[in-house]
Write a protein that holds these residues in place. Structure first.
Motif, PDB file in Angstrom:
ATOM      1  N   GLU A 193      -5.484  16.315   5.463  1.00 14.46           N
ATOM      2  CA  GLU A 193      -5.107  17.352   6.426  1.00 14.46           C
ATOM      3  C   GLU A 193      -3.844  18.061   5.938  1.00 14.46           C
ATOM      4  O   GLU A 193      -3.119  17.555   5.095  1.00 14.46           O
ATOM      5  N   TYR A 194      -3.590  19.235   6.507  1.00 16.15           N
ATOM      6  CA  TYR A 194      -2.331  19.920   6.261  1.00 16.15           C
ATOM      7  C   TYR A 194      -1.227  19.179   7.021  1.00 16.15           C
ATOM      8  O   TYR A 194      -1.500  18.443   7.973  1.00 16.15           O
TER       9      TYR A 194
ATOM     10  N   PRO B 170       0.787  -1.229   0.000  1.00 15.79           N
ATOM     11  CA  PRO B 170       0.000   0.000   0.000  1.00 15.79           C
ATOM     12  C   PRO B 170       0.826   1.289   0.000  1.00 15.79           C
ATOM     13  O   PRO B 170       0.258   2.364   0.095  1.00 15.79           O
ATOM     14  N   LEU B 171       2.155   1.182  -0.114  1.00 18.04           N
ATOM     15  CA  LEU B 171       2.978   2.384  -0.116  1.00 18.04           C
ATOM     16  C   LEU B 171       3.137   2.895  -1.546  1.00 18.04           C
ATOM     17  O   LEU B 171       3.583   2.177  -2.429  1.00 18.04           O
ATOM     18  N   ILE B 172       2.771   4.143  -1.759  1.00 20.23           N
ATOM     19  CA  ILE B 172       2.909   4.795  -3.055  1.00 20.23           C
ATOM     20  C   ILE B 172       3.930   5.908  -2.885  1.00 20.23           C
ATOM     21  O   ILE B 172       3.874   6.661  -1.919  1.00 20.23           O
TER      22      ILE B 172
ATOM     23  N   SER C 107       5.464  10.428  -0.527  1.00 28.66           N
ATOM     24  CA  SER C 107       5.081   9.041  -0.285  1.00 28.66           C
ATOM     25  C   SER C 107       3.856   9.013   0.617  1.00 28.66           C
ATOM     26  O   SER C 107       3.633   9.923   1.413  1.00 28.66           O
ATOM     27  N   GLN C 108       3.069   7.944   0.453  1.00 34.65           N
ATOM     28  CA  GLN C 108       1.837   7.819   1.216  1.00 34.65           C
ATOM     29  C   GLN C 108       1.507   6.344   1.381  1.00 34.65           C
ATOM     30  O   GLN C 108       1.618   5.559   0.437  1.00 34.65           O
ATOM     31  N   ASP C 109       1.106   5.967   2.576  1.00 36.31           N
ATOM     32  CA  ASP C 109       0.637   4.612   2.860  1.00 36.31           C
ATOM     33  C   ASP C 109      -0.881   4.621   2.735  1.00 36.31           C
ATOM     34  O   ASP C 109      -1.580   5.040   3.651  1.00 36.31           O
ATOM     35  N   VAL C 110      -1.394   4.189   1.590  1.00 31.30           N
ATOM     36  CA  VAL C 110      -2.827   4.310   1.311  1.00 31.30           C
ATOM     37  C   VAL C 110      -3.676   3.263   2.019  1.00 31.30           C
ATOM     38  O   VAL C 110      -4.896   3.370   2.046  1.00 31.30           O
ATOM     39  N   GLU C 111      -3.038   2.253   2.610  1.00 33.49           N
ATOM     40  CA  GLU C 111      -3.808   1.233   3.317  1.00 33.49           C
ATOM     41  C   GLU C 111      -4.158   1.666   4.734  1.00 33.49           C
ATOM     42  O   GLU C 111      -5.178   1.262   5.277  1.00 33.49           O
ATOM     43  N   ALA C 112      -3.328   2.478   5.347  1.00 33.22           N
ATOM     44  CA  ALA C 112      -3.557   2.924   6.720  1.00 33.22           C
ATOM     45  C   ALA C 112      -4.673   3.965   6.751  1.00 33.22           C
ATOM     46  O   ALA C 112      -4.873   4.722   5.809  1.00 33.22           O
TER      47      ALA C 112
ATOM     48  N   SER D 200      -4.384   7.922   6.436  1.00 28.22           N
ATOM     49  CA  SER D 200      -3.271   7.590   5.559  1.00 28.22           C
ATOM     50  C   SER D 200      -2.116   8.579   5.743  1.00 28.22           C
ATOM     51  O   SER D 200      -2.237   9.747   5.384  1.00 28.22           O
ATOM     52  N   PRO D 201      -0.961   8.144   6.304  1.00 23.63           N
ATOM     53  CA  PRO D 201       0.165   9.069   6.520  1.00 23.63           C
ATOM     54  C   PRO D 201       0.905   9.388   5.223  1.00 23.63           C
ATOM     55  O   PRO D 201       0.994   8.549   4.322  1.00 23.63           O
TER      56      PRO D 201
END
Length: 133
Positions: free
Chosen positions: A81-82, A10-12, A40-45, A48-49
């Motif tokens: 979020e910002y 899930p990491l993009i 980068s973003q973890d779309v599964e969490a 999402s961070p």
């Protein structure tokens, strides 16, 4: 160069870089050098961070001197979020400004009006105000 990595879901992640990019028009000319950016973003969490950084140099006929920019502290936060942490630094011919994420609502802007490396003015604001909203 642009790199988009989506195979390790899930990491993009996305990265951009280049030695030089010039934009010319009838009114101005701008050249960016040594440019780099990453996201980068973890779309599964959930939530999402994400993390984001950039750096480079801008030489424009619309500005006196050269402007450099960087994220000495990578911006981080959650999707929608910002950023809640991170810093963005811009320095010019004889001044600079550092934008610091205090949290996902608030920011602190430190201004060096004469380029001596000392903060001359501090402005507390919000991301929404900075964005104009």
């Amino acid at each position: 160069t642009v790199r988009l990595k989506t195979l390790q879901s899930p990491l993009i992640s996305a990265e951009t870089s280049g030695n030089s990019l010039t934009v010319d028009s009838n009114e101005y000319s701008q050249t960016m050098t040594n440019l780099a950016g990453s996201y980068s973003q973890d779309v599964e969490a959930v939530p999402s961070p994400f993390s984001q950084s950039s750096s480079g140099t801008l030489d424009s006929t619309q500005l006196p001197g050269v402007v450099t920019y960087s994220t000495p502290v990578t911006f981080t936060g959650f999707d929608g979020e910002y950023p809640s942490a991170g810093e963005f630094l811009v320095t010019g011919e004889s001044s600079g400004v550092r934008l610091i994420a205090v949290d996902s609502t608030n920011i602190r802007i430190e201004v060096d009006t004469n380029g001596d490396g000392t903060v001359d003015e501090t402005v507390n604001s919000t991301w929404a105000e900075l964005e104009g909203g």
